[in-house]
Write an enzyme that holds these catalytic residues in place. Structure first.
Site, mmCIF file in Angstrom:
data_model
loop_
_atom_site.group_PDB
_atom_site.id
_atom_site.type_symbol
_atom_site.label_atom_id
_atom_site.label_comp_id
_atom_site.label_asym_id
_atom_site.label_seq_id
_atom_site.Cartn_x
_atom_site.Cartn_y
_atom_site.Cartn_z
ATOM 1 N N ILE A 191 -17.845 -59.992 -23.407
ATOM 2 C CA ILE A 191 -16.618 -59.654 -23.502
ATOM 3 C C ILE A 191 -16.555 -58.833 -23.144
ATOM 4 O O ILE A 191 -17.019 -57.809 -23.981
ATOM 5 C CB ILE A 191 -16.449 -60.461 -25.305
ATOM 6 C CG1 ILE A 191 -16.446 -61.565 -25.948
ATOM 7 C CG2 ILE A 191 -14.464 -59.947 -24.984
ATOM 8 C CD1 ILE A 191 -16.372 -62.767 -24.823
ATOM 9 N N LYS A 192 -15.647 -58.360 -22.344
ATOM 10 C CA LYS A 192 -15.068 -57.337 -21.509
ATOM 11 C C LYS A 192 -14.133 -56.346 -22.254
ATOM 12 O O LYS A 192 -12.846 -57.328 -22.609
ATOM 13 C CB LYS A 192 -15.000 -56.865 -20.280
ATOM 14 C CG LYS A 192 -16.666 -57.115 -19.415
ATOM 15 C CD LYS A 192 -15.795 -57.057 -17.715
ATOM 16 C CE LYS A 192 -15.919 -55.750 -17.350
ATOM 17 N NZ LYS A 192 -15.389 -55.741 -16.414
ATOM 18 N N ILE A 193 -13.975 -55.456 -23.275
ATOM 19 C CA ILE A 193 -13.277 -54.769 -23.908
ATOM 20 C C ILE A 193 -13.410 -53.396 -24.255
ATOM 21 O O ILE A 193 -13.714 -52.121 -22.853
ATOM 22 C CB ILE A 193 -13.648 -54.898 -25.461
ATOM 23 C CG1 ILE A 193 -14.294 -55.892 -25.965
ATOM 24 C CG2 ILE A 193 -12.531 -54.138 -26.621
ATOM 25 C CD1 ILE A 193 -13.090 -57.431 -26.343
ATOM 26 N N ILE A 211 -16.742 -61.310 -18.910
ATOM 27 C CA ILE A 211 -14.869 -61.512 -18.973
ATOM 28 C C ILE A 211 -14.363 -61.068 -19.664
ATOM 29 O O ILE A 211 -14.515 -60.825 -20.869
ATOM 30 C CB ILE A 211 -14.900 -63.236 -19.044
ATOM 31 C CG1 ILE A 211 -15.974 -63.769 -18.905
ATOM 32 C CG2 ILE A 211 -13.911 -64.015 -19.190
ATOM 33 C CD1 ILE A 211 -16.001 -65.382 -18.690
#
Length: 217
Positions: free
Chosen positions: A82-84, A56
């Site tokens: 966590i998409k960064i 996400i």
């Protein structure tokens, strides 16, 4: 190689799960917007279906904001990744999150040094975008090849998620190169099953079977 589904549509996720090949899901703001539903509703629906990692994406542009959003998203479930983005601020956030034990997927990678920096910062995954590179005339699989070699050279545990998949050849090339994961749109996933000779052969088998006397079924 693991298969992730690149979607926010729960109907597609359920179908892929029934095939028995779904290892995880990746989403992004664009995919969530296409559903026409609220963000939290979409995310919760996905988490209720998927047992593996669910990526996400944060939308903050500064490291502190990314970390705060990541902490909030992670509270939704242990499978949340966590998409960064692969920016300076993004890499700073990845370092902090890795120290907190929060898994990260560094996205929008278009050159191997971005992947190297992400791995150095402790990223769990990196996502090279092959389709978008091909759109501007690059041989995108060279990027995957370079990242794989760099990670092997230095023993990084960061896994490669080949993203922006446009056709089955991308999946085949990624598998040949030893990529850890492909995240695949549902329509492309469906194409992986298909070959004209398979359909033709099945049709012939069924036609011949119909002529067999005393069939038990």
């Amino acid at each position: 190689m693991k298969f992730f589904l690149d979607t926010a549509f729960v109907e597609e996720i359920r179908a892929a799960k029934e095939w028995g090949i779904l290892d995880g899901v990746t989403t992004n703001p664009t995919l969530v917007a296409k559903t026409g539903k609220g963000f939290m509703e979409v995310v919760q629906d996905i988490l209720n279906i998927v047992e593996g990692p669910v990526s996400i994406e944060v939308v903050a542009q500064d490291a502190q904001g990314m970390v705060e959003q990541a902490q909030q998203l992670r509270r939704l479930g242990e499978q949340v990744v966590i998409k960064i983005p692969a920016t300076q601020e993004g890499i700073k956030a990845v370092k902090v999150l890795s120290q907190e034990g929060i898994p990260t997927n560094v996205t929008l990678i278009f050159q191997p040094l971005q992947a190297l920096l992400a791995a150095k910062a402790g990223a769990t995954y990196v996502s090279p975008f092959v389709g978008r590179l091909e759109d501007i005339g690059h041989d995108a699989m060279d990027l995957v090849f370079d990242i794989k070699n760099i990670f092997d050279n230095y023993g990084f545990e960061t896994q490669i998620i080949v993203a922006s998949i446009r056709h089955p050849k991308h999946v085949l090339d990624a598998a040949r190169m030893g990529a850890d994961i492909c995240t695949v749109p549902f329509k492309v996933m469906e194409q992986l099953f298909k070959h004209a000779l398979t359909d033709r052969g099945l049709e012939q088998f069924l036609a011949d079977w119909s002529k067999v006397p005393g069939r038990p079924f």
